[in-house]
Design an enzyme around this catalytic site. Structure first.
Site, PDB file in Angstrom:
ATOM      1  N   HIS A  62      13.133  17.234 -44.530  1.00 27.15           N
ATOM      2  CA  HIS A  62      11.752  17.013 -44.208  1.00 27.15           C
ATOM      3  C   HIS A  62      11.019  18.189 -43.644  1.00 27.15           C
ATOM      4  O   HIS A  62      11.142  18.558 -42.386  1.00 27.15           O
ATOM      5  CB  HIS A  62      11.528  16.015 -42.862  1.00 27.15           C
ATOM      6  N   HIS A  64       7.261  20.677 -44.104  1.00 23.70           N
ATOM      7  CA  HIS A  64       6.020  20.979 -44.718  1.00 23.70           C
ATOM      8  C   HIS A  64       5.845  22.303 -44.939  1.00 23.70           C
ATOM      9  O   HIS A  64       5.662  23.223 -43.973  1.00 23.70           O
ATOM     10  CB  HIS A  64       4.984  20.465 -43.613  1.00 23.70           C
ATOM     11  N   ARG A  66       3.193  23.893 -46.732  1.00 21.82           N
ATOM     12  CA  ARG A  66       1.833  24.082 -46.631  1.00 21.82           C
ATOM     13  C   ARG A  66       1.238  24.748 -48.028  1.00 21.82           C
ATOM     14  O   ARG A  66       0.220  25.000 -47.905  1.00 21.82           O
ATOM     15  CB  ARG A  66       1.369  24.805 -45.378  1.00 21.82           C
ATOM     16  N   ASN A  96       2.250  16.588 -48.950  1.00 24.51           N
ATOM     17  CA  ASN A  96       0.872  16.549 -48.370  1.00 24.51           C
ATOM     18  C   ASN A  96       0.031  18.020 -48.222  1.00 24.51           C
ATOM     19  O   ASN A  96      -0.377  18.536 -47.447  1.00 24.51           O
ATOM     20  CB  ASN A  96       0.583  15.796 -47.005  1.00 24.51           C
ATOM     21  N   HIS A 181       7.125   6.970 -43.945  1.00 27.37           N
ATOM     22  CA  HIS A 181       6.706   7.501 -42.712  1.00 27.37           C
ATOM     23  C   HIS A 181       6.311   6.152 -42.017  1.00 27.37           C
ATOM     24  O   HIS A 181       5.114   5.653 -42.379  1.00 27.37           O
ATOM     25  CB  HIS A 181       5.631   8.395 -42.963  1.00 27.37           C
ATOM     26  N   ASP A 307      11.224  17.968 -39.563  1.00 25.23           N
ATOM     27  CA  ASP A 307       9.792  17.872 -40.077  1.00 25.23           C
ATOM     28  C   ASP A 307       8.875  19.003 -39.423  1.00 25.23           C
ATOM     29  O   ASP A 307       8.001  19.004 -38.624  1.00 25.23           O
ATOM     30  CB  ASP A 307       9.481  16.574 -38.998  1.00 25.23           C
TER      31      ASP A 307
HETATM   32 ZN    ZN Z   1       5.980  11.800 -41.314  1.00 31.03          ZN
END
Ligand code: ZN
Length: 432
Positions: A62, A64, A66, A96, A181, A307
């Site tokens: 997990h 991100h 970017r 995302n 999520h 995360d």
């Molecule tokens: Zn999440």
């Protein structure tokens, strides 16, 4: 890519239940021998691992990164450097981005950038629904062909149960997990901290534990119906741990991860209004933290995942309700979670399993093993090393950590990916 011998370390390989002093010989990108220390290795380059643990490289489910779209927070190169500096050899990156990874062209872009710029392997997750809007499913088979390892609308929650059911049905056909999520938005509403005495004291809107529990219950029910593989991201509540434990006992294909911050911090950390303690899901009560730690220890929770969620200083340096949720975590996961080993809750081999073998299995990729013939992805951990965390000395473009200025115990000293020495704590990131 020459011959490298990792000498004299305590080899912890959960895939073989191995925990013993040994040398690990690497050649041609693979592990070629694991054997008694001190054997003749024919002039291989040596890495001294005495006093350290030698483990299969960690796999973070997990992250991100970017990129594309928000490279001022992080990019694939800087995120990859954070990874290997923290002992991670593979990063599973969330969808995302801007644009959202809901199309094979975005997946291919991420993989291409990763091959050129990241010292860590990168495994993209695609959005489960177009634009993360929770309505129309993405083209799952085309995305799997492009190389995604899972689907998730992480950061958003798929609130429409009918859509979630179809997403699970299709994911079963293409044989990849759906990562949920789990926060029921109608219960979260404006909540920014755990609902309870702390939210009352702070005078901030609460996000109740039941928002997670209700959603996990729904998703487990749908996973049971469809037979699909559901993976619950960042479990934070005692109720969710209990539901996952019961579901696994009756054979539902559900796996789960927990973050270092949800294992180490309660909502009391938020009492100073520090926006670096704002996450989604929020930090919870001591009872929830205890349940997450117990769930990790008994195997109900398969993986530790960071995360890692970089945000720029100007974005976090605002009032609590306005700040975006999330913290960086790749470079601090090792010392923060070693606390469970020091507390006697996890044996070193089990700690390694939750960081490597467990997560590698969930995405069905190589990793988590030091078997002869396996890719030489490994990390050397000094479990006693003391250091003070300063994100300015780290590799992230962002600074949003709750651990700034804290004394840390334990550190990744050396990391190899595919047989290449990519990180040395004394010299920094060495490749690419
Ligand atoms: Zn999440």
């Amino acid at each position: 890519m020459g011959r490298i011998c990792i000498r004299g370390g305590r080899v912890l390989d959960p895939s073989a239940e191995r925990d013993e002093l040994a040398d690990v010989l690497v050649e041609g990108g693979r592990i070629v021998a694991v054997g008694p220390p001190g054997a003749d290795t024919g002039g291989a380059e040596g890495v001294d691992a005495s006093g350290c643990w030698v483990a299969p490289g960690f796999v973070d489910l997990h992250v991100h990164l970017r990129e594309p779209g928000q490279e001022y927070k992080e990019d694939i190169a800087s995120g990859g450097r954070c990874g290997v500096a923290g002992g991670f050899t593979a990063l599973v990156c969330m969808a995302n981005t801007q644009p959202v990874n809901d199309d094979p062209s975005v997946t291919e872009y991420i993989l291409d950038r990763a091959r050129q710029e990241s010292p860590a392997r990168v495994y993209p997750v695609a959005a489960a629904t177009r634009g993360l809007a929770g309505e129309v499913m993405t083209e799952m088979s085309a995305l799997v062909e492009a190389g995604v390892v899972a689907f998730s609308d992480d950061g958003r929650t798929i609130m429409d149960s009918g859509v979630m059911r179809r997403v699970l049905e299709y994911s079963g056909l293409v044989r990849v997990p759906i990562i949920t999520h789990a926060e029921d938005r109608t219960l979260v509403r404006e909540g920014v901290v755990n609902e309870g005495p702390v939210s009352t004291r702070l005078g901030l809107p609460g996000n109740p534990a039941v928002a997670e529990v209700v959603h996990v219950a729904r998703d487990i029910t749908l996973a049971e119906l469809t037979g699909a593989h559901l993976h619950v991201a960042h479990v934070s509540t005692a109720g969710a741990v209990e539901l996952i434990r019961a579901a696994r006992e009756r054979g539902v294909h559900v796996t789960a991860e927990v973050t270092p911050h949800h294992l180490a911090l309660t909502d009391e950390a938020t009492l100073g209004y520090d926006t670096n303690t704002k996450m989604a899901p929020p930090l919870r009560s001591q009872r929830d933290v205890d349940a997450c730690r117990a769930g990790l220890a008994d195997g109900t929770i398969d993986a530790i995942a960071t995360d890692h969620a970089p945000h720029a200083v100007h974005e976090k340096d605002v009032e609590f309700t306005a700040a975006p949720p999330g913290v960086i975590g790749l470079e601090t996961a090792v010392p923060v979670t070693l606390d469970l080993v020091r507390a006697g809750e996890l044996a070193p081999l089990e700690w390694v399993r939750r960081l490597s073998t467990g997560p590698a299995r969930i995405i069905g990729r190589p990793g988590g093993s030091l078997a002869v013939g396996a890719p030489a992805d490994l990390t050397v951990i000094d479990p006693e090393r003391r250091w003070v965390y300063d994100p300015a000395k780290g590799f992230s473009k962002s600074r949003n950590s709750p651990w700034i200025g804290r004394e840390m115990i334990g550190r990744a000293m050396v990391t190899l990916v595919g047989g290449t020495l990519v990180y040395d704590a004394h010299r920094g990131v060495l490749a690419p």
